[in-house]
Design a protein around this motif. Structure first.
Motif, PDB file in Angstrom:
ATOM      1  N   LEU A  46      30.584  46.775  25.422  1.00  0.00           N
ATOM      2  CA  LEU A  46      30.739  46.708  23.972  1.00  0.00           C
ATOM      3  C   LEU A  46      29.960  45.522  23.384  1.00  0.00           C
ATOM      4  CD1 LEU A  46      32.214  47.887  21.468  1.00  0.00           C
ATOM      5  CD2 LEU A  46      34.048  46.259  21.954  1.00  0.00           C
ATOM      6  N   ALA A  47      30.075  44.362  24.013  1.00  0.00           N
ATOM      7  CA  ALA A  47      29.454  43.139  23.495  1.00  0.00           C
ATOM      8  C   ALA A  47      28.027  42.942  24.002  1.00  0.00           C
ATOM      9  CB  ALA A  47      30.304  41.930  23.855  1.00  0.00           C
ATOM     10  N   GLY A  48      27.641  43.708  25.032  1.00  0.00           N
ATOM     11  CA  GLY A  48      26.291  43.570  25.572  1.00  0.00           C
ATOM     12  C   GLY A  48      26.066  42.266  26.305  1.00  0.00           C
ATOM     13  N   GLY A  49      27.079  41.809  27.031  1.00  0.00           N
ATOM     14  CA  GLY A  49      26.945  40.550  27.770  1.00  0.00           C
ATOM     15  C   GLY A  49      27.824  40.524  28.997  1.00  0.00           C
ATOM     16  N   THR A  50      27.699  39.459  29.743  1.00  0.00           N
ATOM     17  CA  THR A  50      28.484  39.259  30.962  1.00  0.00           C
ATOM     18  C   THR A  50      29.637  38.309  30.667  1.00  0.00           C
ATOM     19  OG1 THR A  50      26.516  39.568  32.304  1.00  0.00           O
ATOM     20  CG2 THR A  50      28.378  38.491  33.366  1.00  0.00           C
ATOM     21  N   ALA A  51      30.803  38.622  31.188  1.00  0.00           N
ATOM     22  CA  ALA A  51      31.993  37.805  30.949  1.00  0.00           C
ATOM     23  C   ALA A  51      31.919  36.493  31.719  1.00  0.00           C
ATOM     24  CB  ALA A  51      33.245  38.579  31.366  1.00  0.00           C
ATOM     25  N   LEU A  52      32.341  35.434  31.067  1.00  0.00           N
ATOM     26  CA  LEU A  52      32.557  34.145  31.704  1.00  0.00           C
ATOM     27  C   LEU A  52      34.044  34.092  32.020  1.00  0.00           C
ATOM     28  CD1 LEU A  52      31.833  31.191  32.470  1.00  0.00           C
ATOM     29  CD2 LEU A  52      32.313  30.610  30.072  1.00  0.00           C
ATOM     30  N   ARG A  53      34.371  34.025  33.313  1.00  0.00           N
ATOM     31  CA  ARG A  53      35.777  34.074  33.724  1.00  0.00           C
ATOM     32  C   ARG A  53      36.264  32.705  34.163  1.00  0.00           C
ATOM     33  NH1 ARG A  53      37.800  39.284  36.492  1.00  0.00           N
ATOM     34  NH2 ARG A  53      36.554  40.912  35.549  1.00  0.00           N
ATOM     35  N   PHE A  54      37.534  32.428  33.849  1.00  0.00           N
ATOM     36  CA  PHE A  54      38.184  31.223  34.336  1.00  0.00           C
ATOM     37  C   PHE A  54      39.688  31.434  34.290  1.00  0.00           C
ATOM     38  CE2 PHE A  54      37.192  30.663  29.862  1.00  0.00           C
ATOM     39  CZ  PHE A  54      38.353  30.162  29.306  1.00  0.00           C
ATOM     40  N   GLU A  55      40.412  30.504  34.876  1.00  0.00           N
ATOM     41  CA  GLU A  55      41.869  30.574  34.925  1.00  0.00           C
ATOM     42  C   GLU A  55      42.412  29.327  34.254  1.00  0.00           C
ATOM     43  OE1 GLU A  55      45.770  29.523  36.289  1.00  0.00           O
ATOM     44  OE2 GLU A  55      44.013  28.555  37.129  1.00  0.00           O
ATOM     45  N   ARG A  56      43.497  29.497  33.509  1.00  0.00           N
ATOM     46  CA  ARG A  56      44.106  28.356  32.826  1.00  0.00           C
ATOM     47  C   ARG A  56      45.611  28.540  32.788  1.00  0.00           C
ATOM     48  NH1 ARG A  56      42.546  24.651  28.385  1.00  0.00           N
ATOM     49  NH2 ARG A  56      44.225  23.165  28.600  1.00  0.00           N
ATOM     50  N   GLY A  57      46.338  27.689  33.482  1.00  0.00           N
ATOM     51  CA  GLY A  57      47.798  27.728  33.451  1.00  0.00           C
ATOM     52  C   GLY A  57      48.399  29.042  33.902  1.00  0.00           C
TER      53      GLY A  57
END
Length: 115
Positions: free
Chosen positions: A25-36
């Motif tokens: 949909l956004a035409g990009g790659t997700a930046l993933r991370f974890e928080r709490g």
């Protein structure tokens, strides 16, 4: 205070299932991370979050994430304007953030990409 953009916060049941849809949909790659204990994927203007319901319940109270050039400046301006700083500024995996309640009662997260 310079506002650079906003992110739409979306709580999802399964991040791995949701990410491909939003990447297309956004035409990009997700930046993933974890928080709490919450798994997060930032893709385009979307901030996808998945995790335990108690944490998601808190996250749903934040109306939007607002990207700013400098969280310290946002803190100063928000305080001068009568906003209540709920949390922060604190470091995050991608910069710093703070949570503020505006005088009208709406809660926003402000983020920068400074270390």
């Amino acid at each position: 205070m310079e506002i650079l953009g906003t992110s739409l916060r979306v709580c999802v049941d399964d991040l791995d299932t949701a990410v491909p849809f939003y990447e297309r949909l956004a035409g990009g790659t997700a930046l993933r991370f974890e928080r709490g204990g919450v798994q997060v994927a930032a893709v385009g203007c979307f901030l996808l979050m998945s995790g335990p319901e108690p944490q998601l319940e808190l996250l749903r109270k934040v109306a939007a994430t607002i990207a700013v050039a400098d969280v310290d400046e946002a803190h100063r301006v928000l305080t001068e304007l009568g906003a209540h700083i709920v949390a922060g500024p604190i470091p995050t995996p991608v910069g710093r953030n703070l949570i503020a309640m505006h005088p009208d009662g709406t809660v926003y997260e402000y983020v920068d990409r400074r270390g």
